[in-house]
Motif scaffolding. Structure first.
Motif, PDB file in Angstrom:
ATOM      1  N   LEU A   1       4.970   8.261  -1.334  1.00 43.55           N
ATOM      2  CA  LEU A   1       5.642   6.700  -0.843  1.00 43.55           C
ATOM      3  C   LEU A   1       5.242   5.676  -1.135  1.00 43.55           C
ATOM      4  CD1 LEU A   1       8.096   8.301   1.695  1.00 43.55           C
ATOM      5  CD2 LEU A   1       9.409   7.545   0.331  1.00 43.55           C
ATOM      6  N   HIS A   2       5.178   4.820  -1.802  1.00 40.46           N
ATOM      7  CA  HIS A   2       4.518   3.284  -1.218  1.00 40.46           C
ATOM      8  C   HIS A   2       5.258   1.710  -1.447  1.00 40.46           C
ATOM      9  CE1 HIS A   2       1.777   0.706  -3.756  1.00 40.46           C
ATOM     10  NE2 HIS A   2       2.831  -0.382  -3.986  1.00 40.46           N
TER      11      HIS A   2
ATOM     12  N   LYS B   1       8.869   2.117  -3.245  1.00 40.71           N
ATOM     13  CA  LYS B   1       9.433   3.266  -4.032  1.00 40.71           C
ATOM     14  C   LYS B   1       8.815   5.008  -3.989  1.00 40.71           C
ATOM     15  CE  LYS B   1       8.491  -0.992  -6.952  1.00 40.71           C
ATOM     16  NZ  LYS B   1       7.052  -1.479  -7.746  1.00 40.71           N
ATOM     17  N   SER B   2       9.180   5.327  -4.854  1.00 36.18           N
ATOM     18  CA  SER B   2       8.630   6.945  -4.895  1.00 36.18           C
ATOM     19  C   SER B   2       8.091   6.772  -5.732  1.00 36.18           C
ATOM     20  CB  SER B   2      10.723   7.791  -5.701  1.00 36.18           C
ATOM     21  OG  SER B   2      10.231   8.824  -5.203  1.00 36.18           O
TER      22      SER B   2
ATOM     23  N   GLY C   1       0.751  -1.067   0.314  1.00 36.95           N
ATOM     24  CA  GLY C   1       0.216  -0.153   0.080  1.00 36.95           C
ATOM     25  C   GLY C   1       0.941   1.294   0.302  1.00 36.95           C
ATOM     26  N   ASP C   2       0.210   2.536  -0.013  1.00 41.64           N
ATOM     27  CA  ASP C   2       0.653   3.314  -0.305  1.00 41.64           C
ATOM     28  C   ASP C   2       0.984   4.100   1.032  1.00 41.64           C
ATOM     29  OD1 ASP C   2       0.889   4.063  -3.216  1.00 41.64           O
ATOM     30  OD2 ASP C   2      -1.549   5.066  -2.962  1.00 41.64           O
ATOM     31  N   ILE C   3       2.459   4.711   1.327  1.00 42.23           N
ATOM     32  CA  ILE C   3       3.153   5.090   2.502  1.00 42.23           C
ATOM     33  C   ILE C   3       2.458   6.390   2.954  1.00 42.23           C
ATOM     34  CG2 ILE C   3       4.744   6.277   4.491  1.00 42.23           C
ATOM     35  CD1 ILE C   3       6.344   3.327   2.126  1.00 42.23           C
TER      36      ILE C   3
END
Length: 84
Positions: free
Chosen positions: A66-67, A36-37, A11-13
């Motif tokens: 951020l992911h 990941k960015s 999920g997304d941070i």
């Protein structure tokens, strides 16, 4: 001011331009993380991490968010700052 997001699955941070401070692994059973960015299709911020239960410093910038792609069983809390 720092913010936090807890994930137990991919999920997304954060969905905003953010600076990752680090993450605390609450529990894991062969868990892995790929950061990941820019969301799920963004650029990887390194390779696959197989973390132990503890705090991990991981300073990184996430342009447009951020992911975290999580594999295995992992409960992790990410700490970050929004960059506006």
């Amino acid at each position: 001011m720092s913010l936090s997001t807890n994930l137990t699955a991919t999920g997304d941070i954060s969905t905003a331009h953010s600076e990752l401070i680090g993450f605390y692994v609450n529990s894991t059973t062969s868990g892995t993380i790929v950061l990941k960015s820019g969301g799920s299709s963004g650029d990887a911020l390194g390779g696959t991490i197989t973390p132990a239960v503890c705090f991990h410093t991981f300073p990184a910038n996430g342009v447009n968010g951020l992911h975290a792609t999580i594999g295995g069983t992992l409960n992790v809390t990410f700490f970050y700052r929004k960059l506006v």
